[in-house]
Design a protein around this motif. Structure first.
Motif, short mmCIF file in Angstrom:
data_model
loop_
_atom_site.label_atom_id
_atom_site.label_comp_id
_atom_site.label_asym_id
_atom_site.label_seq_id
_atom_site.Cartn_x
_atom_site.Cartn_y
_atom_site.Cartn_z
N LYS A 16 -12.38 -12.08 35.52
CA LYS A 16 -11.15 -11.89 34.75
C LYS A 16 -11.26 -10.70 33.79
N LEU A 17 -12.44 -10.50 33.21
CA LEU A 17 -12.60 -9.40 32.26
C LEU A 17 -12.90 -8.09 32.98
N GLY A 18 -13.91 -8.11 33.87
CA GLY A 18 -14.35 -6.88 34.53
C GLY A 18 -13.28 -6.34 35.46
N CYS A 19 -12.94 -7.11 36.49
CA CYS A 19 -11.89 -6.65 37.42
C CYS A 19 -10.56 -6.56 36.68
N GLY A 20 -10.39 -7.45 35.70
CA GLY A 20 -9.16 -7.41 34.91
C GLY A 20 -8.97 -6.05 34.25
N MET A 21 -10.04 -5.55 33.65
CA MET A 21 -9.96 -4.23 33.00
C MET A 21 -9.71 -3.12 34.02
N PHE A 22 -10.39 -3.22 35.17
CA PHE A 22 -10.22 -2.21 36.22
C PHE A 22 -8.74 -2.13 36.63
N VAL A 23 -8.16 -3.29 36.90
CA VAL A 23 -6.76 -3.33 37.36
C VAL A 23 -5.83 -2.80 36.26
N GLU A 24 -6.06 -3.23 35.04
CA GLU A 24 -5.23 -2.75 33.91
C GLU A 24 -5.22 -1.23 33.84
N GLU A 25 -6.41 -0.66 33.94
CA GLU A 25 -6.52 0.80 33.83
C GLU A 25 -5.86 1.51 35.01
N CYS A 26 -5.95 0.90 36.19
CA CYS A 26 -5.30 1.50 37.37
C CYS A 26 -3.78 1.56 37.13
N TYR A 27 -3.22 0.45 36.64
CA TYR A 27 -1.77 0.44 36.40
C TYR A 27 -1.39 1.40 35.28
N LYS A 28 -2.26 1.50 34.28
CA LYS A 28 -1.98 2.42 33.17
C LYS A 28 -1.89 3.86 33.72
N ALA A 29 -2.90 4.22 34.54
CA ALA A 29 -2.91 5.57 35.12
C ALA A 29 -1.69 5.78 36.01
N ALA A 30 -1.29 4.73 36.72
CA ALA A 30 -0.20 4.86 37.70
C ALA A 30 1.15 5.16 37.04
N LYS A 31 1.25 4.88 35.75
CA LYS A 31 2.52 5.18 35.06
C LYS A 31 2.83 6.67 35.12
N GLU A 32 1.76 7.48 35.21
CA GLU A 32 1.98 8.93 35.29
C GLU A 32 2.24 9.40 36.71
N PHE A 33 2.26 8.48 37.66
CA PHE A 33 2.48 8.84 39.07
C PHE A 33 3.63 7.98 39.62
N PRO A 34 4.84 8.16 39.07
CA PRO A 34 5.95 7.29 39.48
C PRO A 34 6.31 7.42 40.95
N ASP A 35 5.90 8.51 41.57
CA ASP A 35 6.19 8.73 42.99
C ASP A 35 5.24 7.94 43.90
N VAL A 36 4.19 7.35 43.33
CA VAL A 36 3.23 6.59 44.15
C VAL A 36 3.50 5.10 43.97
N LYS A 37 3.68 4.41 45.09
CA LYS A 37 3.88 2.96 45.06
C LYS A 37 2.50 2.29 44.91
N VAL A 38 2.40 1.31 44.05
CA VAL A 38 1.10 0.67 43.81
C VAL A 38 1.18 -0.82 44.13
N ASN A 39 0.20 -1.31 44.88
CA ASN A 39 0.09 -2.76 45.06
C ASN A 39 -1.37 -3.16 44.90
N GLU A 40 -1.67 -4.44 44.99
CA GLU A 40 -3.05 -4.88 44.81
C GLU A 40 -3.40 -5.99 45.80
N VAL A 41 -4.66 -6.02 46.18
CA VAL A 41 -5.14 -7.01 47.15
C VAL A 41 -6.51 -7.52 46.65
N ILE A 42 -6.71 -8.83 46.72
CA ILE A 42 -8.00 -9.42 46.33
C ILE A 42 -9.04 -9.02 47.39
N VAL A 43 -10.27 -8.75 46.97
CA VAL A 43 -11.25 -8.11 47.86
C VAL A 43 -11.55 -8.91 49.13
N ASP A 44 -11.59 -10.24 49.03
CA ASP A 44 -11.89 -11.00 50.25
C ASP A 44 -10.72 -10.93 51.24
#
Ligand code: ATP
Length: 362
Positions: A192-220
């Protein structure tokens, strides 16, 4: 037009590295010559041979010399076979760290008739390269693994906001120039903390790329979906160890490790071409090594530097390499046995060079 002159270090690595790195240099040299790009290749000792000649698998002065160049080609390192002596270290995590090459860009693409399990794969996995679970690079001193008692081992996983955000930006930039889809792969349901932070930062960065669609998938789920519907992925970004595993799985879909190139990049104009596979001691010296992964990694180096520094000759040379590689992969007599051919490292390399040399001027 800028000075079309690049200087690259050439570090063969071990085992099949002595076959596929010279092949990559020969192919890139042919393309460079044809497209008005001057490349100065500077061979440097590394790995087992360097241990014998210089007393270290990463001789003193190597990093300093490389820092004055534009990038380098690093062959596979067979560190597991190194003798247990002080100078025998695994050089590539040190290099990735030293040059802050925090993003490992690994494309996977299917080609016809070479034994791909799927014929519709065209994706890129961007793997965070310098932190995560990898104990050889996630701390500056000591090791990210330790054993407090005989019966217990603790492995530390490092996730930082900076490391997550910057690798996400590399992936988003790549997606912007491809099919504009980014998939974040993680396991924030448990980490929750480690991957949680990773995902948060990815979405934060994605705000500057409105032309890129972003989704997420659990690793398994991703491990399963890579096999079932790889065509639905464009650029994937993930943490170090998940990326390590998923890139080998992706390679398995398209003909195996010989088909898995990679480029390690950071924020600067400096990059390291490094194939995904290891040094394959089982086939070293037999001429069976598939040079594709190493040649294509070298192509990626030219293409990336060419675009980043606006050197059209480098981009043109990379494009010529790509056309000749695709044509050669269609020729069963030229390609190696792992990808359903009857050729060897030399025939494949020679066919790619011939393709470059005989191409009509564009
Ligand atoms: P590492 O952990 O260092 O990445 P590894 O354990 O994944 O190494 P490799 O050296 O990559 O092992 O080899 C795994 C298998 O893939 C071996 O059977 C090897 O012959 C094969 N292989 C790897 N690279 C190539 C290549 N370029 N061409 C043909 N076969 C290869």
């Amino acid at each position: 037009m800028k000075d079309a002159h690049l200087v690259f270090g050439v570090l063969d690595g071990d085992d099949i590295g002595h076959e596929i790195v010279p092949a990559s240099v020969a192919v890139a040299s042919a393309a460079a010559l044809r497209h008005g790009l001057r490349i100065e290749w500077r061979p440097m000792p590394i790995g087992r041979r360097a241990l014998d000649t210089h007393g270290s698998t990463l001789p003193a002065g190597t990093l300093e010399a490389l820092a004055k160049m534009d990038g380098f080609v690093l062959g596979p390192i067979g560190h597991r076979e190194y003798p247990k002596v002080p100078g025998a270290i695994n050089p590539h995590p040190i290099m990735r760290k030293h040059f802050n090459l925090f993003a490992n860009v690994r494309p996977t693409r299917s080609y016809p008739d070479i034994g791909c399990l799927r014929d519709d794969v065209d994706l890129v996995i961007v793997r965070e390269n310098n932190e995560g679970f990898q104990p050889d690079r996630n701390v500056v001193a000591g090791s990210g693994e330790f054993r407090p008692s005989e019966d217990m081992t603790i492995s530390v996983r490092v996730i930082t906001r900076l490391g997550s955000n910057r690798v996400a930006r590399v992936a988003l930039n790549l997606a912007r120039n491809r099919r504009k889809l980014l998939t974040i792969v993680h396991k924030n349901t448990v980490f929750k903390l480690g991957c949680g932070m990773f995902v948060e930062e990815c979405y934060k960065a994605a705000k500057e790329f409105p032309d890129v669609k972003v989704n997420e998938v659990i690793v398994d789920t991703m491990a399963m979906r890579l096999v079932r519907d790889p065509q639905n992925f464009d650029v994937v970004v993930t943490t170090n160890m998940f990326g390590d595993i998923l890139t080998d799985e992706a390679a398995g879909l398209v003909g195996g490790l010989g088909m898995a190139p990679g480029l390690c990049i950071g924020d600067g104009d400096f990059a390291m071409a490094q194939a995904t596979h290891g040094s394959a001691p089982d086939i070293a010296g037999s001429g069976r090594a598939n040079p594709y992964a190493m040649i294509d990694s070298t192509r990626m180096l030219l293409d990336w530097l060419g675009r980043r520094r606006s050197i059209p000759q480098a981009v043109a040379a990379a494009q010529a390499m790509e056309r000749a590689i695709v044509a050669t992969l269609a020729d069963p007599k030229a390609r190696t046995a792992d990808i359903h051919g009857t050729g060897n490292t030399s025939t494949m390399t020679a066919a790619i060079i011939a393709g470059i040399d005989t191409e009509a001027p564009r």
